[in-house]
Design a protein around this motif. Structure first.
Motif, PDB file in Angstrom:
ATOM      1  N   LEU A  27       0.834  -1.198   0.000  1.00 42.05           N
ATOM      2  CA  LEU A  27       0.000   0.000   0.000  1.00 42.05           C
ATOM      3  C   LEU A  27       0.871   1.250   0.000  1.00 42.05           C
ATOM      4  O   LEU A  27       1.942   1.268   0.577  1.00 42.05           O
ATOM      5  CB  LEU A  27      -0.884   0.026   1.255  1.00 42.05           C
ATOM      6  CG  LEU A  27      -1.953  -1.058   1.361  1.00 42.05           C
ATOM      7  CD1 LEU A  27      -2.582  -1.059   2.740  1.00 42.05           C
ATOM      8  CD2 LEU A  27      -3.009  -0.847   0.298  1.00 42.05           C
ATOM      9  N   THR A  28       0.384   2.290  -0.635  1.00 49.37           N
ATOM     10  CA  THR A  28       1.036   3.592  -0.554  1.00 49.37           C
ATOM     11  C   THR A  28       0.422   4.344   0.627  1.00 49.37           C
ATOM     12  O   THR A  28      -0.601   3.920   1.177  1.00 49.37           O
ATOM     13  CB  THR A  28       0.791   4.412  -1.831  1.00 49.37           C
ATOM     14  OG1 THR A  28      -0.623   4.648  -1.958  1.00 49.37           O
ATOM     15  CG2 THR A  28       1.320   3.689  -3.072  1.00 49.37           C
ATOM     16  N   VAL A  29       1.028   5.449   0.985  1.00 48.22           N
ATOM     17  CA  VAL A  29       0.467   6.279   2.048  1.00 48.22           C
ATOM     18  C   VAL A  29      -0.932   6.737   1.639  1.00 48.22           C
ATOM     19  O   VAL A  29      -1.874   6.680   2.427  1.00 48.22           O
ATOM     20  CB  VAL A  29       1.379   7.491   2.356  1.00 48.22           C
ATOM     21  CG1 VAL A  29       0.697   8.455   3.302  1.00 48.22           C
ATOM     22  CG2 VAL A  29       2.705   7.021   2.937  1.00 48.22           C
ATOM     23  N   ARG A  30      -1.074   7.157   0.402  1.00 49.48           N
ATOM     24  CA  ARG A  30      -2.374   7.638  -0.099  1.00 49.48           C
ATOM     25  C   ARG A  30      -3.421   6.524  -0.073  1.00 49.48           C
ATOM     26  O   ARG A  30      -4.564   6.747   0.330  1.00 49.48           O
ATOM     27  CB  ARG A  30      -2.220   8.180  -1.509  1.00 49.48           C
ATOM     28  CG  ARG A  30      -3.524   8.758  -2.051  1.00 49.48           C
ATOM     29  CD  ARG A  30      -3.348   9.372  -3.397  1.00 49.48           C
ATOM     30  NE  ARG A  30      -2.591  10.612  -3.226  1.00 49.48           N
ATOM     31  CZ  ARG A  30      -2.141  11.337  -4.223  1.00 49.48           C
ATOM     32  NH1 ARG A  30      -2.352  10.951  -5.459  1.00 49.48           N
ATOM     33  NH2 ARG A  30      -1.487  12.450  -4.003  1.00 49.48           N
ATOM     34  N   ALA A  31      -3.048   5.324  -0.500  1.00 49.74           N
ATOM     35  CA  ALA A  31      -3.994   4.201  -0.496  1.00 49.74           C
ATOM     36  C   ALA A  31      -4.378   3.821   0.931  1.00 49.74           C
ATOM     37  O   ALA A  31      -5.551   3.535   1.207  1.00 49.74           O
ATOM     38  CB  ALA A  31      -3.389   3.004  -1.215  1.00 49.74           C
ATOM     39  N   THR A  32      -3.411   3.829   1.836  1.00 46.16           N
ATOM     40  CA  THR A  32      -3.698   3.518   3.233  1.00 46.16           C
ATOM     41  C   THR A  32      -4.636   4.555   3.821  1.00 46.16           C
ATOM     42  O   THR A  32      -5.596   4.217   4.526  1.00 46.16           O
ATOM     43  CB  THR A  32      -2.394   3.457   4.057  1.00 46.16           C
ATOM     44  OG1 THR A  32      -1.501   2.530   3.446  1.00 46.16           O
ATOM     45  CG2 THR A  32      -2.659   3.019   5.482  1.00 46.16           C
ATOM     46  N   SER A  34      -6.788   6.335   2.212  1.00 50.37           N
ATOM     47  CA  SER A  34      -8.100   6.118   1.620  1.00 50.37           C
ATOM     48  C   SER A  34      -8.835   4.973   2.315  1.00 50.37           C
ATOM     49  O   SER A  34     -10.024   5.088   2.622  1.00 50.37           O
ATOM     50  CB  SER A  34      -7.940   5.821   0.129  1.00 50.37           C
ATOM     51  OG  SER A  34      -9.187   5.544  -0.453  1.00 50.37           O
ATOM     52  N   VAL A  35      -8.132   3.881   2.563  1.00 51.52           N
ATOM     53  CA  VAL A  35      -8.726   2.728   3.248  1.00 51.52           C
ATOM     54  C   VAL A  35      -9.210   3.125   4.639  1.00 51.52           C
ATOM     55  O   VAL A  35     -10.272   2.700   5.085  1.00 51.52           O
ATOM     56  CB  VAL A  35      -7.706   1.561   3.338  1.00 51.52           C
ATOM     57  CG1 VAL A  35      -8.178   0.487   4.296  1.00 51.52           C
ATOM     58  CG2 VAL A  35      -7.447   0.973   1.964  1.00 51.52           C
ATOM     59  N   LEU A  36      -8.419   3.972   5.328  1.00 48.45           N
ATOM     60  CA  LEU A  36      -8.761   4.367   6.696  1.00 48.45           C
ATOM     61  C   LEU A  36      -9.724   5.551   6.751  1.00 48.45           C
ATOM     62  O   LEU A  36     -10.238   5.880   7.816  1.00 48.45           O
ATOM     63  CB  LEU A  36      -7.494   4.706   7.483  1.00 48.45           C
ATOM     64  CG  LEU A  36      -6.518   3.555   7.705  1.00 48.45           C
ATOM     65  CD1 LEU A  36      -5.308   4.034   8.475  1.00 48.45           C
ATOM     66  CD2 LEU A  36      -7.187   2.398   8.432  1.00 48.45           C
ATOM     67  N   GLY A  37      -9.946   6.211   5.614  1.00 50.06           N
ATOM     68  CA  GLY A  37     -10.849   7.350   5.595  1.00 50.06           C
ATOM     69  C   GLY A  37     -10.271   8.605   6.223  1.00 50.06           C
ATOM     70  O   GLY A  37     -10.989   9.376   6.862  1.00 50.06           O
ATOM     71  N   VAL A  38      -8.966   8.801   6.063  1.00 50.45           N
ATOM     72  CA  VAL A  38      -8.291   9.992   6.580  1.00 50.45           C
ATOM     73  C   VAL A  38      -7.532  10.650   5.435  1.00 50.45           C
ATOM     74  O   VAL A  38      -7.433  10.098   4.343  1.00 50.45           O
ATOM     75  CB  VAL A  38      -7.325   9.656   7.750  1.00 50.45           C
ATOM     76  CG1 VAL A  38      -8.086   9.058   8.919  1.00 50.45           C
ATOM     77  CG2 VAL A  38      -6.215   8.708   7.298  1.00 50.45           C
ATOM     78  N   THR A  39      -6.972  11.821   5.692  1.00 49.85           N
ATOM     79  CA  THR A  39      -6.212  12.500   4.647  1.00 49.85           C
ATOM     80  C   THR A  39      -4.820  11.883   4.520  1.00 49.85           C
ATOM     81  O   THR A  39      -4.317  11.245   5.446  1.00 49.85           O
ATOM     82  CB  THR A  39      -6.052  14.001   4.954  1.00 49.85           C
ATOM     83  OG1 THR A  39      -5.202  14.152   6.099  1.00 49.85           O
ATOM     84  CG2 THR A  39      -7.390  14.667   5.191  1.00 49.85           C
ATOM     85  N   ASN A  44       0.474  10.227   6.557  1.00 48.39           N
ATOM     86  CA  ASN A  44       1.912  10.417   6.461  1.00 48.39           C
ATOM     87  C   ASN A  44       2.505  10.833   7.806  1.00 48.39           C
ATOM     88  O   ASN A  44       3.561  10.340   8.204  1.00 48.39           O
ATOM     89  CB  ASN A  44       2.251  11.450   5.389  1.00 48.39           C
ATOM     90  CG  ASN A  44       3.730  11.515   5.141  1.00 48.39           C
ATOM     91  OD1 ASN A  44       4.369  10.490   4.893  1.00 48.39           O
ATOM     92  ND2 ASN A  44       4.296  12.707   5.208  1.00 48.39           N
ATOM     93  N   ASN A  45       1.811  11.733   8.509  1.00 48.40           N
ATOM     94  CA  ASN A  45       2.304  12.161   9.818  1.00 48.40           C
ATOM     95  C   ASN A  45       2.356  11.012  10.815  1.00 48.40           C
ATOM     96  O   ASN A  45       3.301  10.898  11.594  1.00 48.40           O
ATOM     97  CB  ASN A  45       1.460  13.309  10.363  1.00 48.40           C
ATOM     98  CG  ASN A  45       1.734  14.611   9.667  1.00 48.40           C
ATOM     99  OD1 ASN A  45       2.782  14.799   9.045  1.00 48.40           O
ATOM    100  ND2 ASN A  45       0.794  15.531   9.762  1.00 48.40           N
ATOM    101  N   ARG A  50       5.382  11.499  13.296  1.00 48.91           N
ATOM    102  CA  ARG A  50       5.218  12.898  13.684  1.00 48.91           C
ATOM    103  C   ARG A  50       3.876  13.172  14.357  1.00 48.91           C
ATOM    104  O   ARG A  50       3.638  14.269  14.836  1.00 48.91           O
ATOM    105  CB  ARG A  50       5.369  13.802  12.457  1.00 48.91           C
ATOM    106  CG  ARG A  50       6.783  13.850  11.935  1.00 48.91           C
ATOM    107  CD  ARG A  50       6.940  14.908  10.865  1.00 48.91           C
ATOM    108  NE  ARG A  50       6.091  14.665   9.719  1.00 48.91           N
ATOM    109  CZ  ARG A  50       6.504  14.100   8.581  1.00 48.91           C
ATOM    110  NH1 ARG A  50       7.771  13.732   8.450  1.00 48.91           N
ATOM    111  NH2 ARG A  50       5.671  13.915   7.577  1.00 48.91           N
ATOM    112  N   ALA A  51       2.984  12.195  14.365  1.00 49.84           N
ATOM    113  CA  ALA A  51       1.683  12.351  15.017  1.00 49.84           C
ATOM    114  C   ALA A  51       1.427  11.140  15.902  1.00 49.84           C
ATOM    115  O   ALA A  51       1.811  10.016  15.569  1.00 49.84           O
ATOM    116  CB  ALA A  51       0.580  12.466  13.971  1.00 49.84           C
ATOM    117  N   ALA A  52       0.800  11.399  17.020  1.00 55.08           N
ATOM    118  CA  ALA A  52       0.482  10.318  17.955  1.00 55.08           C
ATOM    119  C   ALA A  52      -0.688   9.489  17.416  1.00 55.08           C
ATOM    120  O   ALA A  52      -1.470   9.957  16.591  1.00 55.08           O
ATOM    121  CB  ALA A  52       0.120  10.899  19.314  1.00 55.08           C
TER     122      ALA A  52
END
Length: 90
Positions: A27-32, A34-39, A44-45, A50-52
């Motif tokens: 999976l790419t970051v973008r595909a992941t 999309s699957v999770l329904g987030v930006t 990526n963060n 970089r994000a909790a």
């Protein structure tokens, strides 16, 4: 005397998720995202450490990958990652 722990031993959940779920599933970051329904930025963060890991994101991961949000390992990673981010911001 307090025991000091080197920050490098704390594993953030993002890189762990990348290694164990994102890459093995090609999976790419973008595909992941999309699957999770987030930006893509949110994903990526997280994956870059970089994000909790929030409870909301843990639930999304549970639905998408079948990894229980209450899994002690995932909870510990999320908590350790949050501690590390907090320490770095102080």
């Amino acid at each position: 005397m307090a025991i000091e722990v080197h920050p490098s031993i704390f594993t953030h959940p993002g890189p762990w998720l990348r290694r164990n779920y994102v890459k093995p599933n090609n999976l790419t970051v973008r595909a992941t995202a999309s699957v999770l329904g987030v930006t893509g930025v949110q994903m990526n963060n997280l994956l870059s450490g970089r994000a909790a890991l929030s409870a909301d994101m843990a639930m999304r991961i549970e639905k998408a990958f079948g990894l229980a949000a209450s899994t002690p390992h995932l909870l510990a990673l999320g908590y350790a990652g949050l501690l590390r981010l907090t320490r770095l911001s102080l």
